[in-house]
Scaffold this motif. Structure first.
Motif, PDB file in Angstrom:
ATOM      1  N   ALA A   1       0.859  -1.184   0.000  1.00 47.06           N
ATOM      2  CA  ALA A   1       0.000   0.000   0.000  1.00 47.06           C
ATOM      3  C   ALA A   1       0.892   1.229   0.000  1.00 47.06           C
ATOM      4  O   ALA A   1       2.059   1.156   0.389  1.00 47.06           O
ATOM      5  CB  ALA A   1      -0.909   0.003   1.221  1.00 47.06           C
ATOM      6  N   ARG A   2       0.338   2.350  -0.416  1.00 50.00           N
ATOM      7  CA  ARG A   2       1.105   3.603  -0.440  1.00 50.00           C
ATOM      8  C   ARG A   2       0.451   4.687   0.388  1.00 50.00           C
ATOM      9  O   ARG A   2       1.092   5.700   0.700  1.00 50.00           O
ATOM     10  CB  ARG A   2       1.262   4.070  -1.880  1.00 50.00           C
ATOM     11  CG  ARG A   2       2.049   3.067  -2.714  1.00 50.00           C
ATOM     12  CD  ARG A   2       2.164   3.495  -4.122  1.00 50.00           C
ATOM     13  NE  ARG A   2       3.324   4.378  -4.219  1.00 50.00           N
ATOM     14  CZ  ARG A   2       3.863   4.745  -5.349  1.00 50.00           C
ATOM     15  NH1 ARG A   2       3.339   4.343  -6.486  1.00 50.00           N
ATOM     16  NH2 ARG A   2       4.903   5.524  -5.370  1.00 50.00           N
ATOM     17  N   ALA A   3      -0.821   4.507   0.737  1.00 50.90           N
ATOM     18  CA  ALA A   3      -1.551   5.514   1.513  1.00 50.90           C
ATOM     19  C   ALA A   3      -2.713   4.821   2.211  1.00 50.90           C
ATOM     20  O   ALA A   3      -3.043   3.669   1.898  1.00 50.90           O
ATOM     21  CB  ALA A   3      -2.072   6.613   0.586  1.00 50.90           C
ATOM     22  N   GLY A   4      -3.316   5.529   3.142  1.00 53.16           N
ATOM     23  CA  GLY A   4      -4.484   4.992   3.831  1.00 53.16           C
ATOM     24  C   GLY A   4      -4.118   4.361   5.160  1.00 53.16           C
ATOM     25  O   GLY A   4      -3.182   4.782   5.832  1.00 53.16           O
ATOM     26  N   THR A   5      -4.839   3.317   5.500  1.00 56.88           N
ATOM     27  CA  THR A   5      -4.678   2.638   6.790  1.00 56.88           C
ATOM     28  C   THR A   5      -4.477   1.152   6.549  1.00 56.88           C
ATOM     29  O   THR A   5      -5.114   0.574   5.678  1.00 56.88           O
ATOM     30  CB  THR A   5      -5.933   2.862   7.668  1.00 56.88           C
ATOM     31  OG1 THR A   5      -6.115   4.270   7.857  1.00 56.88           O
ATOM     32  CG2 THR A   5      -5.798   2.197   9.022  1.00 56.88           C
ATOM     33  N   VAL A   6      -3.572   0.558   7.325  1.00 62.05           N
ATOM     34  CA  VAL A   6      -3.429  -0.890   7.320  1.00 62.05           C
ATOM     35  C   VAL A   6      -3.918  -1.408   8.662  1.00 62.05           C
ATOM     36  O   VAL A   6      -3.703  -0.789   9.704  1.00 62.05           O
ATOM     37  CB  VAL A   6      -1.987  -1.356   7.016  1.00 62.05           C
ATOM     38  CG1 VAL A   6      -1.645  -1.115   5.562  1.00 62.05           C
ATOM     39  CG2 VAL A   6      -0.973  -0.705   7.919  1.00 62.05           C
ATOM     40  N   ALA A   7      -4.600  -2.528   8.605  1.00 63.00           N
ATOM     41  CA  ALA A   7      -5.170  -3.131   9.807  1.00 63.00           C
ATOM     42  C   ALA A   7      -4.630  -4.540   9.956  1.00 63.00           C
ATOM     43  O   ALA A   7      -4.284  -5.195   8.975  1.00 63.00           O
ATOM     44  CB  ALA A   7      -6.694  -3.159   9.713  1.00 63.00           C
ATOM     45  N   CYS A   8      -4.588  -4.994  11.193  1.00 65.50           N
ATOM     46  CA  CYS A   8      -4.086  -6.331  11.478  1.00 65.50           C
ATOM     47  C   CYS A   8      -5.056  -7.029  12.417  1.00 65.50           C
ATOM     48  O   CYS A   8      -5.480  -6.465  13.427  1.00 65.50           O
ATOM     49  CB  CYS A   8      -2.709  -6.236  12.128  1.00 65.50           C
ATOM     50  SG  CYS A   8      -2.007  -7.856  12.483  1.00 65.50           S
ATOM     51  N   VAL A   9      -5.393  -8.257  12.072  1.00 67.04           N
ATOM     52  CA  VAL A   9      -6.191  -9.115  12.948  1.00 67.04           C
ATOM     53  C   VAL A   9      -5.301 -10.277  13.343  1.00 67.04           C
ATOM     54  O   VAL A   9      -4.849 -11.040  12.486  1.00 67.04           O
ATOM     55  CB  VAL A   9      -7.468  -9.621  12.244  1.00 67.04           C
ATOM     56  CG1 VAL A   9      -8.226 -10.576  13.152  1.00 67.04           C
ATOM     57  CG2 VAL A   9      -8.345  -8.445  11.826  1.00 67.04           C
ATOM     58  N   ALA A  10      -5.027 -10.382  14.651  1.00 71.05           N
ATOM     59  CA  ALA A  10      -4.207 -11.462  15.187  1.00 71.05           C
ATOM     60  C   ALA A  10      -5.116 -12.451  15.909  1.00 71.05           C
ATOM     61  O   ALA A  10      -5.997 -12.045  16.673  1.00 71.05           O
ATOM     62  CB  ALA A  10      -3.154 -10.909  16.141  1.00 71.05           C
ATOM     63  N   ARG A  11      -4.889 -13.739  15.653  1.00 73.59           N
ATOM     64  CA  ARG A  11      -5.718 -14.788  16.260  1.00 73.59           C
ATOM     65  C   ARG A  11      -4.841 -15.827  16.943  1.00 73.59           C
ATOM     66  O   ARG A  11      -3.833 -16.277  16.381  1.00 73.59           O
ATOM     67  CB  ARG A  11      -6.589 -15.453  15.204  1.00 73.59           C
ATOM     68  CG  ARG A  11      -7.661 -14.531  14.678  1.00 73.59           C
ATOM     69  CD  ARG A  11      -8.649 -15.251  13.760  1.00 73.59           C
ATOM     70  NE  ARG A  11      -9.717 -14.352  13.398  1.00 73.59           N
ATOM     71  CZ  ARG A  11      -9.712 -13.573  12.325  1.00 73.59           C
ATOM     72  NH1 ARG A  11      -8.681 -13.581  11.523  1.00 73.59           N
ATOM     73  NH2 ARG A  11     -10.742 -12.783  12.061  1.00 73.59           N
TER      74      ARG A  11
END
Length: 137
Positions: free
Chosen positions: A89-99
């Motif tokens: 990605a170059r812009a915006g938001t990154v999200a992470c889901v850890a399980r």
């Protein structure tokens, strides 16, 4: 399980705070975190730096471990991690889901998926093994 407010307070220090990582959700066996992209988090080619992705995933898995420590344990340390990067990605938001994959008394294993919020595309798959630490004495 530790509550979201306590985890949000703890993430406000060290590398996670410097990077701008936020914990957004905690539930049984799961933790969510996110990061708003900015130029300092990019590689020299203008795309998201792999270290940024790993830091987000490692923070989510680590705080997931903290939230799910067994009775009597007081901390953890990561003993192995692996990541497969499949997007960027170059812009915006990154999200992470850890399980939580394995929640033993001596180790925990966490899987995490990092994705771009705006497009929904997966950026990386991550797995960590944590050694559970107990007070001495």
């Amino acid at each position: 399980m530790r509550d979201l407010t306590e985890l949000q307070h703890r993430v406000a220090a060290g590398l996670p705070a410097y990077l701008g990582i936020r914990i957004t959700h905690v539930a049984e066996g799961e933790l969510h975190a996110e990061l708003t992209l900015r130029p300092e988090l990019m590689a020299v080619n203008g795309y998201l730096h792999a270290g940024t992705v790993v830091s987000l995933a490692d923070t989510a898995a680590g705080f997931g471990c903290v939230a799910h420590l067994p009775d009597g344990a007081d901390n953890f340390t990561t003993i192995e991690l692996k990541s497969n990067h499949v997007g960027t990605a170059r812009a915006g938001t990154v999200a992470c889901v850890a399980r939580l994959v394995h929640g033993g008394r001596t180790t925990q294993v966490w899987d995490a998926t990092v994705s771009h919020v705006e497009t929904g595309k997966v950026i990386a798959h991550y797995r960590a093994t944590q050694l559970i630490l107990y007070p001495r004495g």
